[in-house]
Design an enzyme around this catalytic site. Structure first.
Site, short mmCIF file in Angstrom:
data_model
loop_
_atom_site.label_atom_id
_atom_site.label_comp_id
_atom_site.label_asym_id
_atom_site.label_seq_id
_atom_site.Cartn_x
_atom_site.Cartn_y
_atom_site.Cartn_z
N HIS A 1 0.74 -1.39 0.22
CA HIS A 1 0.32 -0.36 -0.09
C HIS A 1 1.62 1.45 0.37
CE1 HIS A 1 -2.46 -2.95 1.64
NE2 HIS A 1 -3.14 -2.65 1.46
N HIS B 1 -4.21 3.34 -2.96
CA HIS B 1 -4.16 2.77 -2.00
C HIS B 1 -3.65 1.18 -2.12
CE1 HIS B 1 -5.85 1.26 2.07
NE2 HIS B 1 -6.27 -0.03 1.64
N GLU C 1 -17.60 -4.19 25.01
CA GLU C 1 -16.80 -5.32 25.27
C GLU C 1 -15.23 -6.04 24.42
OE1 GLU C 1 -20.42 -7.01 26.90
OE2 GLU C 1 -19.73 -5.49 25.15
N HIS D 1 -28.50 -15.48 25.46
CA HIS D 1 -27.76 -15.63 26.40
C HIS D 1 -26.44 -16.92 27.24
CE1 HIS D 1 -28.64 -11.69 26.53
NE2 HIS D 1 -28.53 -11.20 27.90
#
Length: 665
Positions: A38, A268, A413, A475
């Protein structure tokens, strides 16, 4: 320790431009030689990187691990050629031969920066956003270190991010967190080039990033011309004087100086090509061979590196004074940075054993408190679940006081796990984070980087099965333990009682070259009697049963010439013990093995090996003759009823085993 003032030496305007051209063309040469990489980001961001490294970054190339160095994170890791060019210029152990081997097998210049592979690379970046998140973790670790050792701490954390880093959701989590804590030692430069792989940023994102970071509570500033070194320098100076974290939006042109592709997605991720690269060099009057560093730039970088070495030497003198005045704290600082455990840790953990049944998350809480009593460097928190996961450890750090061991990560999280990686990489702390096992999916990308970087992050993952009950299948983890076992280098431990939980914590803290996941129950479990079902956990390996060649594999009951081995983990060990008693009454010789760490388990000589685990059976298939588990989602209802619904009762387990034995050859 007061913050060391930046060096007063500054390169000339001519040298600045020559150095920027050198970085741009080194990057283009690397990508061209590899025919992969890149070039666009390095060519556009070279001026801001050079300004930072030549005027602000405190570092010593002769000692990349100096404790009080500034940290630099290239979050846009695809632009690795820029970082390798900087490391080479400033005299890190990265010779030009390694630049020529960019992206080649076995080189020290991999396609994205990898911690441990290249001197001076602070963390593994590539998955966008995680570099920014780890920089936040480093900045937090710096504040916590300064609160404990103000005499010897005075560094900052810098990061260069791209549009992709800012689009990824983790950037929102960690930037909000950094603003909330007021992490003023963190300075982020945004390579604002308005281009992504598929096209203009505006095709997919219209965020006002400056307003966004201002809303988080950051100091913000716009540098409209990313080639203006004086403006970038001034913005960095103002950022260093602001008590808030800083976000500097630097407008750049991707592939700057590359004819026809500058400012377009074509710059890029593809080599410029020999003709276009030659044209780019011609535009700046570059007549030197590929991979050449002009003497003027080389000499300037040598002076800057020497000044960094002098700052390091000053710090060593300050540390010697600190050591003489307070040798106990100095020794504690050295021990923590070396990741050495206190000799008293095993005894502290052994003392947590209880007689009454309790959940292993509660056993873990007792172990955590025991470890904290002898390891002040042990720090961490939860994703807003400290009470549920058993990770309450005092008052949490806040912007006015970073002395505590507890961190309130909020319901973030992924951000929590990535911040923990940054804290661990910073050094001086052993870190842990907790949430429910089912939410391990939210933090998994950072767990993978923990393993890839060999960082000893401890993940406390509770509510480990369908026994969670009434919260329902959303859960209730089913596939999660098995999926974590797939991550190379991640130690996954599922203890069955207090003794095993204490051993699990000891193993987690003893492992300094990789992460650990502690898989813990919500429901209460009995304390297993050694004579009933297990041998002591810390026995020498030679004394273990044949199928548990290492004490860390688990604990086992004995049976002469066993014909059946029942292996189980965590809460299901109790089921295994009860089933074994019934089978022995039927005349079978049965041994029960508690397999806390399945990677260390090898089937023994028994005629039949049966596993019991309230989770996916995928990893047990082929390892045992009969795998009793669950390969479907759970149900909403009381935990014991849900477990019964899916066959986790003594009677149901016995029926499965007897049916298997009836049909076995």
């Amino acid at each position: 320790m007061t913050d060391i003032a930046p060096t007063t030496f500054a390169p000339s305007v001519e040298t600045d431009q020559l150095a920027v051209d050198t970085l741009r063309l080194l990057a283009a040469d690397m990508v061209e030689a590899a025919q992969s990489g890149h070039p666009g980001m390095p060519m556009g961001a070279a001026p801001m990187a050079w300004t930072l490294w030549s005027r602000h970054l405190r570092h010593d190339p002769a000692d990349p691990e100096w404790a009080d160095r500034d940290r630099f994170v290239l979050s846009a890791g695809h632009g690795s050629a820029l970082l390798y060019g900087l490391l080479h210029l400033f005299g890190y152990d990265l010779p030009v031969e390694e630049l020529r081997r960019f992206r080649q097998l076995g080189s020290r210049t991999p396609g994205h920066p990898e911690f441990g592979e290249t001197p001076g690379v602070e963390c593994t970046t590539g998955p966008l956003g995680q570099g920014l998140a780890m920089a936040v973790g480093m900045a937090l670790a710096e504040r916590m270190t300064a609160a404990r050792y103000p005499e010897i701490t005075g560094h900052r954390t810098y990061a260069i991010v791209g549009d992709g880093c800012l689009m990824e959701g983790v950037s929102h989590e960690v930037s909000s967190f950094a603003g909330h804590l007021g992490l003023g030692g963190l300075i982020v430069l945004w390579d604002d080039n308005e281009i992504t792989i598929d096209g203009a940023v505006g095709r997919s994102c219209g965020d006002d990033q400056v307003a966004r970071f201002a809303a988080y509570g950051w100091h913000t500033e716009v540098v409209p011309d990313g080639t203006d070194i004086e403006a970038i320098d001034a913005a960095l100076t103002r950022a260093k004087g602001d008590p808030r974290p800083s976000f500097l939006a630097v407008r750049t042109v991707i592939g700057h100086g590359a004819p026809d592709v500058a400012g377009t997605p074509k710059a890029h991720g593809s080599p410029l090509g020999a003709q276009r690269l030659a044209q780019a060099k011609e535009l700046v009057g570059w007549a030197l061979p590929p991979f050449t560093v002009p003497e003027q730039v080389e000499a300037t970088c040598a002076v800057l590196a020497a000044l960094g070495g002098a700052e390091h030497a000053t710090w060593l003198e300050e540390f010697a004074t600190f050591d003489a005045v307070d040798p106990v704290r100095a020794a504690e600082f050295r021990r923590a940075r070396a990741r050495l455990l206190p000799a008293s840790l095993p005894d502290a953990l052994e003392a947590v054993a209880a007689q009454a049944p309790r959940a292993t998350r509660q056993s873990s809480q007792a172990c955590l408190h025991a470890a904290l009593s002898v390891m002040p460097e042990l720090v961490g928190g939860s994703a807003d679940l400290a009470g549920s996961t058993g990770t309450v450890c005092g008052e949490v750090v806040h912007r006015d006081d970073f002395r505590s061991s507890a961190v309130a990560f909020g319901i973030r999280e992924f951000g929590m796990a990535a911040i923990l990686n940054g804290m661990s990489l910073h050094g001086g702390f052993r870190v842990f984070g907790s949430t429910f096992l089912v939410f391990a999916d939210y933090l998994r990308p950072a767990v993978r980087l923990s393993a890839l970087m060999r960082q000893p992050v401890i993940y406390v993952l509770t509510h480990d099965s369908i026994a969670v009950g009434e919260d329902g299948p959303t859960h209730q983890p089913v596939e999660h333990v098995e999926s974590l076992r797939l991550i190379p280098g991640l130690q996954v431990l599922r203890p069955a009682d207090d003794a095993e939980t204490a051993l699990a914590w000891e193993l987690a803290l003893s492992q300094v070259d990789g992460p650990t996941a502690l898989i813990l129950s919500r429901q209460s479990l009995p304390q297993l009697e050694p004579a009933q079902s297990v041998t002591p956990p810390r026995i020498p390996a030679a004394d273990c049963a044949p199928s548990t060649a290492d004490a860390m594999a688990g604990r086992s009951s004995t049976a002469a010439n066993p014909s059946i081995d029942i292996v189980a983990t965590g809460s299901e060990v109790v089921l295994a013990v009860a089933a074994a008693e019934q089978l022995r009454a039927d005349g079978f010789a049965v041994r029960v093995v508690s397999v806390m760490d399945r990677t260390r388990f090898t089937p023994g000589a028994a005629a039949h090996t049966i596993s019991i685990e309230a989770g996916s059976t995928a990893g047990w298939t082929g390892l045992v003759d009969l795998a009793i588990g669950i390969d479907e989602f759970g149900h909403s209802g009381p935990g014991d009823e849900v477990m019964a619904r899916h066959g986790f009762t003594v009677r149901a387990v016995l029926d499965r085993i007897r049916d298997y034995l009836d049909g076995a050859p």
